[in-house]
Design a protein around this motif. Structure first.
Motif, PDB file in Angstrom:
ATOM      1  N   VAL A  25     -36.971 -50.262   3.432  1.00  0.00           N
ATOM      2  CA  VAL A  25     -38.004 -50.794   2.547  1.00  0.00           C
ATOM      3  C   VAL A  25     -39.320 -50.916   3.307  1.00  0.00           C
ATOM      4  O   VAL A  25     -40.373 -50.513   2.831  1.00  0.00           O
ATOM      5  N   LEU A  26     -39.262 -51.467   4.508  1.00  0.00           N
ATOM      6  CA  LEU A  26     -40.480 -51.656   5.288  1.00  0.00           C
ATOM      7  C   LEU A  26     -41.100 -50.336   5.725  1.00  0.00           C
ATOM      8  O   LEU A  26     -42.307 -50.259   5.938  1.00  0.00           O
ATOM      9  N   ALA A  27     -40.302 -49.285   5.820  1.00  0.00           N
ATOM     10  CA  ALA A  27     -40.843 -47.975   6.185  1.00  0.00           C
ATOM     11  C   ALA A  27     -41.739 -47.432   5.083  1.00  0.00           C
ATOM     12  O   ALA A  27     -42.576 -46.563   5.345  1.00  0.00           O
ATOM     13  N   SER A  28     -41.602 -47.947   3.860  1.00  0.00           N
ATOM     14  CA  SER A  28     -42.414 -47.468   2.740  1.00  0.00           C
ATOM     15  C   SER A  28     -43.737 -48.222   2.608  1.00  0.00           C
ATOM     16  O   SER A  28     -44.456 -48.020   1.623  1.00  0.00           O
ATOM     17  N   GLN A  29     -44.096 -49.069   3.574  1.00  0.00           N
ATOM     18  CA  GLN A  29     -45.299 -49.891   3.477  1.00  0.00           C
ATOM     19  C   GLN A  29     -46.555 -49.045   3.274  1.00  0.00           C
ATOM     20  O   GLN A  29     -46.774 -48.071   3.978  1.00  0.00           O
TER      21      GLN A  29
END
Length: 127
Positions: A25-29
């Motif tokens: 999820v955080l990689a999609s920031q």
């Protein structure tokens, strides 16, 4: 202001415990778009937070929370001028560019990997 406080308390009661965001999820920031910022300010106006004066305000990156449902999420944290010691943090879910869910003190907003940006639109919000 009372409506604003009541909304915050209701969201806190409904939020429950939530785990930190996974790495995927955080990689999609992505930085929050002007449309996301505008949507949040409009939501604040809708709950009659016009009288609020913000000393600090930040908005997080927007992350893809649920790819199948195309739900995105972001967090906002701020400190109101009149309430010096309390930092308010909330998590928000977006679908089709509209806020569809909110939670106060969302644990995912405390994730150290989340990037934060200045939010002058909120600080300068006036009636």
């Amino acid at each position: 202001m009372l409506k604003y406080l009541a909304l915050g308390l209701a969201a806190l009661a409904l939020s429950g415990c939530q785990p930190p965001a996974p790495e995927s999820v955080l990689a999609s920031q992505k930085p929050p778009s002007p449309a996301v910022r505008k949507e949040y300010v409009a939501a604040m106006r809708a709950i009659d937070a016009k009288g609020a004066q913000f000393k600090t305000a930040e908005i997080s990156s927007v992350v893809l929370l649920n790819p199948e449902a195309k739900i995105y999420a972001f967090c906002v944290r701020f400190r109101e001028t009149r309430i010096q010691e309390v930092l308010q943090v909330g998590g928000y879910a977006l679908r089709d560019g509209k806020i569809v869910d909110a939670s106060s003190y969302d644990a995912r907003c405390s994730d150290k990997r989340l990037r934060w940006y200045d939010f002058p639109e909120l600080r300068s919000m006036r009636g």
